[in-house]
Motif scaffolding. Structure first.
Motif, PDB file in Angstrom:
ATOM      1  N   GLU A  87       0.954  -1.189   0.051  1.00 40.02           N
ATOM      2  CA  GLU A  87      -0.041  -0.097  -0.017  1.00 40.02           C
ATOM      3  C   GLU A  87       0.869   1.294   0.048  1.00 40.02           C
ATOM      4  OE1 GLU A  87      -2.569  -0.243   3.175  1.00 40.02           O
ATOM      5  OE2 GLU A  87      -3.758  -1.816   2.422  1.00 40.02           O
TER       6      GLU A  87
ATOM      7  N   ARG B 143      -5.636   9.334  -4.783  1.00 40.49           N
ATOM      8  CA  ARG B 143      -6.388   8.985  -3.518  1.00 40.49           C
ATOM      9  C   ARG B 143      -7.886   9.502  -3.663  1.00 40.49           C
ATOM     10  NH1 ARG B 143      -3.384  12.071  -1.143  1.00 40.49           N
ATOM     11  NH2 ARG B 143      -4.741  13.936  -0.309  1.00 40.49           N
TER      12      ARG B 143
ATOM     13  N   ALA C 149       0.840   4.067  -2.708  1.00 42.04           N
ATOM     14  CA  ALA C 149       0.451   5.583  -2.649  1.00 42.04           C
ATOM     15  C   ALA C 149       1.695   6.555  -2.783  1.00 42.04           C
ATOM     16  CB  ALA C 149       0.292   5.532  -0.872  1.00 42.04           C
TER      17      ALA C 149
ATOM     18  N   ARG D 128      -4.938   2.496  -6.558  1.00 44.09           N
ATOM     19  CA  ARG D 128      -4.291   3.532  -5.515  1.00 44.09           C
ATOM     20  C   ARG D 128      -3.165   4.090  -6.194  1.00 44.09           C
ATOM     21  NH1 ARG D 128      -3.033   7.301  -3.383  1.00 44.09           N
ATOM     22  NH2 ARG D 128      -2.639   7.648  -1.153  1.00 44.09           N
ATOM     23  N   SER D 129      -2.415   3.446  -7.027  1.00 43.88           N
ATOM     24  CA  SER D 129      -1.221   4.061  -7.570  1.00 43.88           C
ATOM     25  C   SER D 129      -1.584   5.397  -8.556  1.00 43.88           C
ATOM     26  CB  SER D 129      -0.659   3.255  -8.427  1.00 43.88           C
ATOM     27  OG  SER D 129      -1.347   2.803  -9.378  1.00 43.88           O
TER      28      SER D 129
ATOM     29  N   GLU E 231       2.313  10.325  -6.054  1.00 42.28           N
ATOM     30  CA  GLU E 231       2.291  11.366  -5.624  1.00 42.28           C
ATOM     31  C   GLU E 231       3.984  11.953  -6.149  1.00 42.28           C
ATOM     32  OE1 GLU E 231       3.170  10.607  -1.427  1.00 42.28           O
ATOM     33  OE2 GLU E 231       1.061  10.206  -1.182  1.00 42.28           O
TER      34      GLU E 231
END
Length: 328
Positions: free
Chosen positions: A235, A270, A239, A266-267, A243
């Protein structure tokens, strides 16, 4: 170098088997020299192995010697840590269910792991727990010895000094890190770590690590560390990959957050709930055209708040899709 004279007969027989396996065609004279025994004793130990069901074959003549024939049920496995890691990595890259003990390939790999020494099997088993899903044929495979060193450092929680290149042809840079986990995603191998050089969490490509040195403890420093509480490496990697890019993305979606999470990994961003029926998707990207394509997975009305470049890319994509429906 000859074997010590106090080696037991059983040990000599097993050592003879190892020598025959590693050097097919080895002569009785050469075996006698290595084991420190007579050629007659070599023949006696070969007989013992044959009685135990080990198919040791022999041939006469200038090109003759001993070799292990077909049908040996379980040869001794003498893998180094790097060899074992290389085997596990190759299987994971080519077979997505190799971590599953109920899968035939996974079961076979498990049998090999169980007969390896713990010092070798431990790092290999740690890597095996992470499946390499959807391999990308263009990804570079990291060196097994490098991967082994990183996995062992993660297991022992020892600080490292790494040599690292951020891309092909780039200058190598040195950095000190606390290695948290080696994670495999879509066939690419990553090191999740805390960089003391940048004082921040970092995700490094394992295939770009050029050197691995474990920092030694001194009287003034203890180069061990503790993992962040509740760390989930997979996870955390997902994340991190969403970013730090050039364009900040905000999209309002007319669907609950848990539903959006099924459409958008999730990659890619968010999802934050606005209320029971709406979600704000926050992300970053360097490629607005590519990101617009990813948004087509959303099966609900949505509005792009920013950036302007993503809105323009979405409009261009929409025009191409409408043009595809025109009559010839």
């Amino acid at each position: 170098m000859a074997i010590k004279h106090d080696t037991s007969p059983t040990a000599r027989a097993l050592l003879l088997l190892e020598l025959v396996q590693s050097s097919p065609g080895v002569t009785a004279n050469r075996l006698a020299e290595r084991l420190g025994i007579s050629e007659r004793a070599v023949r006696r130990y070969v007989g013992i192995l044959r009685e135990a069901g080990v198919p040791v074959e022999s041939a006469r003549g200038p090109h003759g010697g001993y070799r292990v024939g077909r049908g040996l049920r379980l040869p001794p496995l003498m893998f180094t840590t790097a060899e074992a890691l290389g085997l596990v990595m190759a299987v994971l890259d080519g077979h997505r269910d190799a971590a599953d003990p109920d899968d035939p390939v996974g079961s076979a790999l498990g049998k090999i792991m169980r007969v390896l020494p713990e010092s070798v099997a431990g790092p290999a088993q740690a890597v095996r727990k992470v499946s390499a899903l959807v391999p990308d044929p263009d990804t570079a495979s990291p060196a097994p010895d490098t991967t082994a060193a990183l996995v062992q450092a993660c297991a022992s929680q020892r600080r490292l000094r790494l040599g690292y290149r951020t891309g092909p042809g780039r200058e190598e840079r040195a950095m000190e890190v606390d290695p948290w986990a080696v994670v495999v995603r879509h066939g690419r191998w990553y090191l999740l770590c805390w960089s003391h050089t940048k004082n921040a969490r970092r995700v490094l490509r394992v295939d770009r690590v050029t050197a691995v040195d474990v920092l030694a403890d001194t009287e003034d420093t203890d180069d061990t560390y503790s993992l962040p509480p509740g760390l989930n490496p997979a996870e955390a990697l997902e994340a991190h990959l969403a970013e730090g890019w050039s364009y900040e993305v905000e999209v309002i979606i007319e669907a609950p957050a848990d539903t959006v999470a099924q459409w958008i990994p999730r990659s890619l961003g968010r999802p934050e709930p606005i209320d029971a029926d709406r979600t704000r998707l926050l992300a970053t990207t360097d490629e607005p055209d590519w990101y617009a394509d990813q948004l087509t997975a959303i099966k609900a009305p949505f509005r792009i708040v920013k950036p302007r470049e993503l809105r323009e890319a979405a409009r261009a994509l929409g025009r191409r899709l409408l043009d595809a429906d025109r009559e010839p």
